[in-house]
Scaffold this motif. Sequence first.
Motif, PDB file in Angstrom:
ATOM      1  N   ALA B 396      34.136  35.704  47.230  1.00 34.48           N
ATOM      2  CA  ALA B 396      35.508  36.082  46.908  1.00 34.48           C
ATOM      3  C   ALA B 396      35.987  37.256  47.761  1.00 34.48           C
ATOM      4  CB  ALA B 396      35.606  36.432  45.432  1.00 34.48           C
ATOM      5  N   GLY B 397      35.102  37.790  48.577  1.00 29.80           N
ATOM      6  CA  GLY B 397      35.506  38.856  49.489  1.00 29.80           C
ATOM      7  C   GLY B 397      35.532  40.233  48.851  1.00 29.80           C
ATOM      8  N   LEU B 398      34.600  40.487  47.966  1.00 31.38           N
ATOM      9  CA  LEU B 398      34.548  41.796  47.316  1.00 31.38           C
ATOM     10  C   LEU B 398      34.076  42.867  48.302  1.00 31.38           C
ATOM     11  CD1 LEU B 398      34.795  42.744  44.194  1.00 31.38           C
ATOM     12  CD2 LEU B 398      32.332  43.092  44.454  1.00 31.38           C
ATOM     13  N   PRO B 399      34.725  44.012  48.357  1.00 35.02           N
ATOM     14  CA  PRO B 399      34.268  45.072  49.256  1.00 35.02           C
ATOM     15  C   PRO B 399      32.821  45.437  48.967  1.00 35.02           C
ATOM     16  CG  PRO B 399      36.419  45.589  48.365  1.00 35.02           C
ATOM     17  CD  PRO B 399      35.955  44.362  47.662  1.00 35.02           C
ATOM     18  N   GLY B 400      32.111  45.746  50.041  1.00 34.75           N
ATOM     19  CA  GLY B 400      30.693  46.038  49.877  1.00 34.75           C
ATOM     20  C   GLY B 400      29.832  44.830  50.187  1.00 34.75           C
ATOM     21  N   THR B 401      30.460  43.670  50.264  1.00 33.34           N
ATOM     22  CA  THR B 401      29.708  42.496  50.707  1.00 33.34           C
ATOM     23  C   THR B 401      30.245  42.067  52.066  1.00 33.34           C
ATOM     24  OG1 THR B 401      31.258  40.934  49.736  1.00 33.34           O
ATOM     25  CG2 THR B 401      29.470  41.705  48.326  1.00 33.34           C
ATOM     26  N   SER B 402      29.450  41.231  52.735  1.00 33.69           N
ATOM     27  CA  SER B 402      29.831  40.846  54.096  1.00 33.69           C
ATOM     28  C   SER B 402      31.139  40.053  54.080  1.00 33.69           C
ATOM     29  CB  SER B 402      28.734  40.009  54.727  1.00 33.69           C
ATOM     30  OG  SER B 402      28.598  38.789  54.042  1.00 33.69           O
ATOM     31  N   GLY B 403      31.415  39.358  52.984  1.00 36.53           N
ATOM     32  CA  GLY B 403      32.643  38.564  52.925  1.00 36.53           C
ATOM     33  C   GLY B 403      33.880  39.419  53.095  1.00 36.53           C
ATOM     34  N   PHE B 404      33.804  40.669  52.665  1.00 36.02           N
ATOM     35  CA  PHE B 404      34.958  41.541  52.742  1.00 36.02           C
ATOM     36  C   PHE B 404      35.293  41.920  54.182  1.00 36.02           C
ATOM     37  CE2 PHE B 404      36.561  45.925  52.912  1.00 36.02           C
ATOM     38  CZ  PHE B 404      37.785  45.732  52.279  1.00 36.02           C
ATOM     39  N   VAL B 405      34.253  42.254  54.931  1.00 35.14           N
ATOM     40  CA  VAL B 405      34.467  42.853  56.258  1.00 35.14           C
ATOM     41  C   VAL B 405      35.312  41.961  57.156  1.00 35.14           C
ATOM     42  CG1 VAL B 405      33.344  43.883  58.247  1.00 35.14           C
ATOM     43  CG2 VAL B 405      32.240  43.967  56.011  1.00 35.14           C
ATOM     44  N   GLY B 406      34.831  40.708  57.334  1.00 38.51           N
ATOM     45  CA  GLY B 406      35.512  39.810  58.253  1.00 38.51           C
ATOM     46  C   GLY B 406      36.921  39.497  57.797  1.00 38.51           C
TER      47      GLY B 406
END
Lengths: 481, 504
Positions: B396-406
Amino acid sequence: MNHMNFVIPSFAPAMPEIVLLVLASLLLVADTIWSKRYEFATYYATQVILVVVGYLIFESFATEQVITFSGSFVRDTFGDVLKLFIVLISLGIFLFSKEYLLQKKFYKGEYFTLGLFGVLGMFVMVSAYNLITMYLGLEIMSLAIYALVAMRKDNQFALEAAMKYFVLGALATGMLLYGFSMLYGATGEIQFSKMAQVIASGKADDVVLSFGVVFVVIGLAFKLGAVPFHMWVPDVYHGAPTAVTLFMGTAPKLAAFAMLYRILIEGLPGLVQDWQTLIIIITVLSLAVGAIVTLVQDNLKRLLAYSGIGHVGFMLLGIVAATPDGYSAAMFYIIVYSITGVAGFGMIVALARTGNAFDKVSDFKGMNKRNPWLALMMLFVMFSMAGIPPFIGFYAKVTVIQEAVRSGFVWLAVYAVVTAVISAFYYLKVVKTMYFDEPDDNSKAEPVSRQLNWAVSFVSVALLILGLMPSSLITLCYNSL
Amino acid sequence: MIFGFPILSTLIWLPIIGGLIVLFVGRDRDQLAKWIALIVSVLTFLASLPLWMEFDKTTAAMQFVERSSWIPQFNIQYYLGVDGLSMPLVLLTTFTQILVIASAWEVIKERVEQYMGAFMIMQGLMIGVFVALDGILFYVFWEALLIPMFIVIGKWGGPNRVYATIKFFLYTFFGSVFMLVGFLYMYFQSGSFSILDFQAMHLGMTAQILIFLAFLIAFAVKVPMFPVHTWLPDAHVQAPTAGSVVLAAIMLKMGGYGFVRFSLPITPDASMELDWLVIALSLIAIFYIGLVAMVQSDMKKLVAYSSISHMGFVTLGMFLVFDILQNTQSTQGSMIGMEGAMIQMISHGFISGAMFLMIGVLYDRMHTREISAYGGVVNTMPWFGFFAVLFAMANAGLPGTSGFVGEFMVILSSFKANPWYGIVAASTLIIGAAYTLWMVKRVFFGPVSNDNVAQLKDLNAREFTIMATLAVAVILLGIYPAPVIDVMHTSVENLLIQATTSKL
């Protein structure tokens, strides 16, 4: 006229053909004696003769063009390469055929002697340098194959196929001959290089010439099995005993290609504009039929027959390019196709059960379970035919498409790759049947003989190895023109 | 090469030869086949580490280059090398492979040697795709990959596997043949199949447009972009777990890689001219496919659609550069978009791999992927629940995970290009969170819904290790992406220069 002076012609360039003729004739006689006493003597003699002839060609491999017999016979690198492949492919054909004939219980020495004469006919076609010799070679080959198709006297399908093949084949040769006569009438020459000179000088009658070209192209298309003159191919391939289909579907394609090359390119280079258009039409139609009609075939022999039509279409792409590199690419394509065809039809032979032929696509159900090695080999053959790397079939397609693009036929290249994608479907269907379908209980394959297993494996693995290292075969074809 | 050692060839051929060995010696010896596969994949991973450690971040030139003649008649070469764009993808491949092999350990029972062999050969071919610098060599790896994947989905897949695998094969084959024609055309213009020569050659606008479209078909199918994405849900749903992981984690990246290696540098003017097309398709993927994901009842299908949606960020980030450059006159914004796209590729590799492995774990136990068959799983599988929620958050793109960065980087730069792009792209933060969390809620939380769920066993040591490894990767890349961005930086900069320098 110089060539009318009676000079003993040089026989050396034709030595392979002469040796083949003499040995095949001797074998014809010997077979009547041997066949009663030693079962496989004729077969082994045939293979030995092929090896001897192959060696003769290899040993005196032509590096330049030599013309002999008053300009009716030519020996050149192009011809020698094709002849060597005809020999190699025939060796495989005869090996597979022997096993097939044994399995089907109609092993006869005639098969091999007739086969040898067929090879002789192909040799003459490859080396013919005038219209008469070309016709002679074509008839030697065709007669042998007519007889082969009819060899199974007790089988109605085979007889029907033989009849069809004979009648339509005769029609085709008639067309060709009619075209030949017009070419002669228009140019006053029968030798290819002289025809070319007369046409270049502009002295030939254009109308007669154009008609001649049309008839010749029709005849050639018949012989190659290209659309719209392909109707006989599926029926005859299907009806003929598989060993004969194997024979018809592979080596004669090389000879037919040689014929096309000698007549159109060496004989009628001045008429490129005329025959190029015709060939484009034939190519477009062949590619379409080869891709689309094949989709609905359930019989593997018919499937390979229709797909063969598509392959001829691909080969013609190189001819359409109308450049030396294009012709080389076409040559490379047809050689690769013949090798792949030996593997494909050989696989049917290898799996033929006593009783019914192992020739339905559905007979391959669950083959990965029964015989994973042969299933893998068949996968190689199918992906090579589909033109998927790393198999050699990919490079064959790339080279012809490349030459078409180079000559500016980008639309034709795009069209061809689209048909290639469509045809991938039925090759995939075979792989799918082998790998993903459960075997029927009653379709247990007979154990494949060790000899056949080796032969099929050898040819199929060759498709992969040639694919990983395609450069020498490509170079051979590109340097022979 | 490092000290004359052909490291890239090793990475390609070690798994392929290992795979062939497994095929031949592994018949009816499942344990042996598995162990060879695992050992070879670990060795390959170790062999790939020098790429990272010895990598020269200061140059955009190709490194570890190997070059020799292959088909001299057409000037086709065995030409390998990596730069900052491909090196991280090679490492992603070698890393994922170990998890892929491990994930199949107890699950696959039929023809184990063929299964392991296929995945090992696939690995070699995938690395080949990322390191090939000759067009034909690239194409050979690219196409040859279809064969083992075809077999894997068709043989070990779900009930409708045959339809799915043929669709997969034909779609991708259809896409790539146009690329081949494009290569052939460029070969006649440049006299070489070298990708670097392709990049350096001059092309007119018409030629560029045609080549760009040929590439677009090939890469769009692979990414996959709307509307040629329909093969992916089918393939994913039918594929065995490891097949889905390889598809999502690596094969989709080949499409994205194609855009940065071919489309942008070879046809910059056409890319600029037609960037609206790619951007529009990417936004449709992000928004519309995200909505489609929301209504799925099959978990794998949901993740498959979410993959398509997230891959939309990759293509979006890549093609924003022209608009940003026009608006801001500086390359800074474009850099962020492009690097975001690259990070998104790596991150999506981890996250989608993890999601599919997660579903695989559930499927192994319950033999269903229907969301409605589950409920309250966290009560019986607490560790699994922990990882599942973590990966869902990353998805879901939570900050702190790689999904967020990109995603964040891409959204940021899309606002610079056009606020509307940004608004549509940012919608994924809501849609993505909605479908992921909704699935998590229905599968994991609440009371135990039925007896089957009540009998579930928590992760075993093997599964725990796989999940933990991926969790570490997702979090590391999430909180400290700098090392990955660092190795790409120079190459991305160079790519932007290529993409924005007109060839006309």
